[in-house]
Enzyme design. Structure first.
Site, PDB file in Angstrom:
ATOM      1  N   LYS A   1       0.811  -1.218   0.000  1.00  6.96           N
ATOM      2  CA  LYS A   1       0.000   0.000   0.000  1.00  6.96           C
ATOM      3  C   LYS A   1       0.849   1.276   0.000  1.00  6.96           C
ATOM      4  O   LYS A   1       2.062   1.226   0.280  1.00  6.96           O
ATOM      5  CB  LYS A   1      -0.909  -0.019   1.227  1.00  6.96           C
ATOM      6  CG  LYS A   1      -1.943  -1.150   1.263  1.00  6.96           C
ATOM      7  CD  LYS A   1      -2.762  -1.045   2.550  1.00  6.96           C
ATOM      8  CE  LYS A   1      -3.875  -2.070   2.623  1.00  6.96           C
ATOM      9  NZ  LYS A   1      -4.728  -1.838   3.821  1.00  6.96           N
TER      10      LYS A   1
ATOM     11  N   TYR B   1     -12.948  -2.536  -2.140  1.00 10.21           N
ATOM     12  CA  TYR B   1     -13.390  -2.387  -0.746  1.00 10.21           C
ATOM     13  C   TYR B   1     -14.909  -2.237  -0.626  1.00 10.21           C
ATOM     14  O   TYR B   1     -15.396  -1.695   0.368  1.00 10.21           O
ATOM     15  CB  TYR B   1     -12.681  -1.183  -0.111  1.00 10.21           C
ATOM     16  CG  TYR B   1     -11.220  -1.435   0.230  1.00 10.21           C
ATOM     17  CD1 TYR B   1     -10.840  -2.519   1.031  1.00 10.21           C
ATOM     18  CD2 TYR B   1     -10.215  -0.588  -0.220  1.00 10.21           C
ATOM     19  CE1 TYR B   1      -9.503  -2.755   1.355  1.00 10.21           C
ATOM     20  CE2 TYR B   1      -8.878  -0.813   0.101  1.00 10.21           C
ATOM     21  CZ  TYR B   1      -8.532  -1.895   0.895  1.00 10.21           C
ATOM     22  OH  TYR B   1      -7.213  -2.126   1.233  1.00 10.21           O
TER      23      TYR B   1
ATOM     24  N   PHE C   1     -15.110   4.942   7.963  1.00  8.81           N
ATOM     25  CA  PHE C   1     -13.762   5.229   7.476  1.00  8.81           C
ATOM     26  C   PHE C   1     -13.592   5.023   5.967  1.00  8.81           C
ATOM     27  O   PHE C   1     -12.501   5.188   5.427  1.00  8.81           O
ATOM     28  CB  PHE C   1     -12.720   4.402   8.245  1.00  8.81           C
ATOM     29  CG  PHE C   1     -12.903   2.900   8.143  1.00  8.81           C
ATOM     30  CD1 PHE C   1     -12.458   2.192   7.029  1.00  8.81           C
ATOM     31  CD2 PHE C   1     -13.522   2.197   9.171  1.00  8.81           C
ATOM     32  CE1 PHE C   1     -12.624   0.818   6.936  1.00  8.81           C
ATOM     33  CE2 PHE C   1     -13.687   0.806   9.087  1.00  8.81           C
ATOM     34  CZ  PHE C   1     -13.247   0.118   7.968  1.00  8.81           C
TER      35      PHE C   1
ATOM     36  N   ARG D   1      -1.848 -14.099   4.723  1.00  9.99           N
ATOM     37  CA  ARG D   1      -2.558 -13.411   5.827  1.00  9.99           C
ATOM     38  C   ARG D   1      -1.770 -13.542   7.126  1.00  9.99           C
ATOM     39  O   ARG D   1      -1.686 -12.621   7.917  1.00  9.99           O
ATOM     40  CB  ARG D   1      -3.966 -13.981   6.020  1.00  9.99           C
ATOM     41  CG  ARG D   1      -4.952 -13.664   4.927  1.00  9.99           C
ATOM     42  CD  ARG D   1      -5.387 -12.225   4.869  1.00  9.99           C
ATOM     43  NE  ARG D   1      -6.104 -11.772   6.023  1.00  9.99           N
ATOM     44  CZ  ARG D   1      -6.753 -10.605   6.090  1.00  9.99           C
ATOM     45  NH1 ARG D   1      -6.765  -9.788   5.039  1.00  9.99           N
ATOM     46  NH2 ARG D   1      -7.361 -10.235   7.170  1.00  9.99           N
TER      47      ARG D   1
ATOM     48  N   THR E   1      -5.486  -6.836  11.274  1.00 15.28           N
ATOM     49  CA  THR E   1      -5.776  -5.569  10.597  1.00 15.28           C
ATOM     50  C   THR E   1      -5.178  -4.341  11.305  1.00 15.28           C
ATOM     51  O   THR E   1      -4.627  -3.458  10.647  1.00 15.28           O
ATOM     52  CB  THR E   1      -7.316  -5.384  10.480  1.00 15.28           C
ATOM     53  OG1 THR E   1      -7.843  -6.503   9.778  1.00 15.28           O
ATOM     54  CG2 THR E   1      -7.664  -4.099   9.739  1.00 15.28           C
TER      55      THR E   1
ATOM     56  N   ARG F   1       2.615  -6.145   9.695  1.00 18.34           N
ATOM     57  CA  ARG F   1       1.880  -5.089  10.395  1.00 18.34           C
ATOM     58  C   ARG F   1       2.320  -5.000  11.856  1.00 18.34           C
ATOM     59  O   ARG F   1       2.439  -3.919  12.415  1.00 18.34           O
ATOM     60  CB  ARG F   1       0.379  -5.356  10.286  1.00 18.34           C
ATOM     61  CG  ARG F   1      -0.171  -5.136   8.871  1.00 18.34           C
ATOM     62  CD  ARG F   1      -1.553  -5.742   8.749  1.00 18.34           C
ATOM     63  NE  ARG F   1      -2.238  -5.375   7.515  1.00 18.34           N
ATOM     64  CZ  ARG F   1      -3.447  -5.834   7.192  1.00 18.34           C
ATOM     65  NH1 ARG F   1      -4.084  -6.669   8.000  1.00 18.34           N
ATOM     66  NH2 ARG F   1      -4.023  -5.473   6.061  1.00 18.34           N
TER      67      ARG F   1
ATOM     68  N   ASN G   1      -1.800   0.243   7.349  1.00 17.55           N
ATOM     69  CA  ASN G   1      -1.265  -1.043   7.798  1.00 17.55           C
ATOM     70  C   ASN G   1      -0.470  -1.756   6.709  1.00 17.55           C
ATOM     71  O   ASN G   1      -0.331  -2.968   6.702  1.00 17.55           O
ATOM     72  CB  ASN G   1      -2.382  -1.912   8.377  1.00 17.55           C
ATOM     73  CG  ASN G   1      -3.497  -2.132   7.379  1.00 17.55           C
ATOM     74  OD1 ASN G   1      -3.359  -1.764   6.211  1.00 17.55           O
ATOM     75  ND2 ASN G   1      -4.576  -2.740   7.809  1.00 17.55           N
TER      76      ASN G   1
ATOM     77  N   HIS H   1      -2.074  -5.298   1.843  1.00 17.71           N
ATOM     78  CA  HIS H   1      -3.333  -6.047   1.706  1.00 17.71           C
ATOM     79  C   HIS H   1      -3.012  -7.469   1.260  1.00 17.71           C
ATOM     80  O   HIS H   1      -2.132  -7.676   0.422  1.00 17.71           O
ATOM     81  CB  HIS H   1      -4.242  -5.394   0.654  1.00 17.71           C
ATOM     82  CG  HIS H   1      -5.361  -6.304   0.240  1.00 17.71           C
ATOM     83  ND1 HIS H   1      -6.543  -6.386   0.949  1.00 17.71           N
ATOM     84  CD2 HIS H   1      -5.474  -7.202  -0.776  1.00 17.71           C
ATOM     85  CE1 HIS H   1      -7.329  -7.287   0.378  1.00 17.71           C
ATOM     86  NE2 HIS H   1      -6.700  -7.799  -0.674  1.00 17.71           N
TER      87      HIS H   1
ATOM     88  N   GLU I   1     -10.587 -10.455  -6.585  1.00 20.25           N
ATOM     89  CA  GLU I   1      -9.683  -9.317  -6.410  1.00 20.25           C
ATOM     90  C   GLU I   1      -8.630  -9.273  -7.517  1.00 20.25           C
ATOM     91  O   GLU I   1      -8.307  -8.203  -8.033  1.00 20.25           O
ATOM     92  CB  GLU I   1      -9.000  -9.405  -5.038  1.00 20.25           C
ATOM     93  CG  GLU I   1      -9.965  -9.158  -3.882  1.00 20.25           C
ATOM     94  CD  GLU I   1      -9.293  -9.156  -2.516  1.00 20.25           C
ATOM     95  OE1 GLU I   1      -9.938  -8.730  -1.541  1.00 20.25           O
ATOM     96  OE2 GLU I   1      -8.124  -9.589  -2.399  1.00 20.25           O
TER      97      GLU I   1
HETATM   98  P1  IDP Z   1      -7.774  -6.432   6.223  1.00 21.30           P
HETATM   99  O1  IDP Z   1      -6.974  -5.494   5.343  1.00 21.30           O
HETATM  100  O2  IDP Z   1      -6.960  -6.916   7.391  1.00 21.30           O
HETATM  101  O3  IDP Z   1      -8.408  -7.556   5.456  1.00 21.30           O
HETATM  102  P2  IDP Z   1     -10.426  -5.188   6.369  1.00 21.30           P
HETATM  103  O4  IDP Z   1     -11.343  -5.264   7.543  1.00 21.30           O
HETATM  104  O5  IDP Z   1     -10.778  -5.947   5.139  1.00 21.30           O
HETATM  105  O6  IDP Z   1      -8.950  -5.576   6.899  1.00 21.30           O
HETATM  106  O7  IDP Z   1     -10.261  -3.637   6.021  1.00 21.30           O
HETATM  107  C1  IDP Z   1      -9.627  -3.220   4.842  1.00 21.30           C
HETATM  108  C2  IDP Z   1      -8.736  -2.037   5.161  1.00 21.30           C
HETATM  109  O8  IDP Z   1      -9.517  -0.945   5.646  1.00 21.30           O
HETATM  110  C3  IDP Z   1      -7.714  -2.277   6.284  1.00 21.30           C
HETATM  111  O9  IDP Z   1      -6.564  -2.965   5.840  1.00 21.30           O
HETATM  112  C4  IDP Z   1      -7.408  -0.867   6.731  1.00 21.30           C
HETATM  113  O10 IDP Z   1      -6.502  -0.206   5.853  1.00 21.30           O
HETATM  114  C5  IDP Z   1      -8.794  -0.207   6.625  1.00 21.30           C
HETATM  115  N1  IDP Z   1      -9.512  -0.264   7.907  1.00 21.30           N
HETATM  116  C6  IDP Z   1     -10.104  -1.346   8.487  1.00 21.30           C
HETATM  117  N2  IDP Z   1     -10.669  -1.023   9.670  1.00 21.30           N
HETATM  118  C7  IDP Z   1     -10.429   0.302   9.847  1.00 21.30           C
HETATM  119  C8  IDP Z   1     -10.771   1.240  10.886  1.00 21.30           C
HETATM  120  O11 IDP Z   1     -11.408   0.903  11.906  1.00 21.30           O
HETATM  121  N3  IDP Z   1     -10.357   2.517  10.698  1.00 21.30           N
HETATM  122  C9  IDP Z   1      -9.660   2.926   9.606  1.00 21.30           C
HETATM  123  N4  IDP Z   1      -9.323   2.084   8.605  1.00 21.30           N
HETATM  124  C10 IDP Z   1      -9.694   0.787   8.723  1.00 21.30           C
HETATM  125 MG    MG Z   2     -10.004  -7.622   4.176  1.00 19.46          MG
END
Ligand code: IDP
Ligand code: MG
Length: 159
Positions: A11, A51, A59, A87, A93, A104, A114, A117, A128
């Site tokens: 990212k 997304y 967010f 993963r 996350t 991370r 973070n 992805h 995807e």
């Molecule tokens: P993942 O990337 O671990 O699969 P997801 O829940 O699919 O997590 O969320 C996608 C992306 O959205 C995260 O990697 C992060 O960049 C962002 N994100 C997730 N939760 C939050 C939050 O609570 N606040 C701000 N950004 C978030």
């Molecule tokens: Mg995800």
């Protein structure tokens, strides 16, 4: 079967923080096979698709802004249970909660920024990958170290 695929996005924060090489290297050294890689300034419409499951979240707009701010590096990786393996390498996350030893966990303290992805499941990965790669951008080739990355059991299955 060792040809499960996962989509990795290194990212914008990883590029900005000089962590792109570290991220790519960890996947590579683990034993996942790089079958596609490119740099792209991801357009908003592709990110909204990627997304879509988060569209209702507070967010969401900030997430799209962050992800479309500067280019990312995208990869398709292949391996046995590639999604699960990747993963595990990236960690949970939220950076502050992610396990040390993961990308991370070692380099992020943010819920949003973070670094990486990785697809959650093989079914999600397929969708995807289609969103970001044309099939002709994904390579098929033999790696000469295959027999040192996986073993075979007595039935010839990859273990
Ligand atoms: P993942 O990337 O671990 O699969 P997801 O829940 O699919 O997590 O969320 C996608 C992306 O959205 C995260 O990697 C992060 O960049 C962002 N994100 C997730 N939760 C939050 C939050 O609570 N606040 C701000 N950004 C978030
Ligand atoms: Mg995800």
């Amino acid at each position: 079967m060792v040809n499960e695929r996962t989509l990795i996005i290194v990212k914008p924060d990883a590029l900005n923080r000089d962590l792109a090489g570290e991220a790519i290297s960890r996947f590579e050294r683990k034993g996942l096979k790089i079958v596609a890689m490119k740099m792209e300034h991801l357009p908003v419409y592709k990110l909204k698709e990627h997304y879509a499951h988060l569209a209702e979240k507070a967010f969401f707009e900030e997430l799209i802004k962050y992800m479309s701010s500067i280019p990312s590096i995208l990869m398709v990786l292949e391996g046995k249970e590639a999604c699960k393996v990747a993963r595990k390498l990236i960690g949970g996350t939220y950076g502050r909660e992610a396990e040390p030893g993961t990308l991370r966990g070692d380099y992020s303290v943010s819920n949003q920024m973070n670094l990486v992805h990785a697809s959650e499941t093989p079914e999600i990965a397929e969708k995807e990958i289609k969103n970001f790669f044309a099939e002709k951008e994904i390579f098929e080739y033999n790696k000469t170290n295959f027999d040192w990355i996986y073993a075979r059991d007595s039935k010839g299955e990859i273990v």
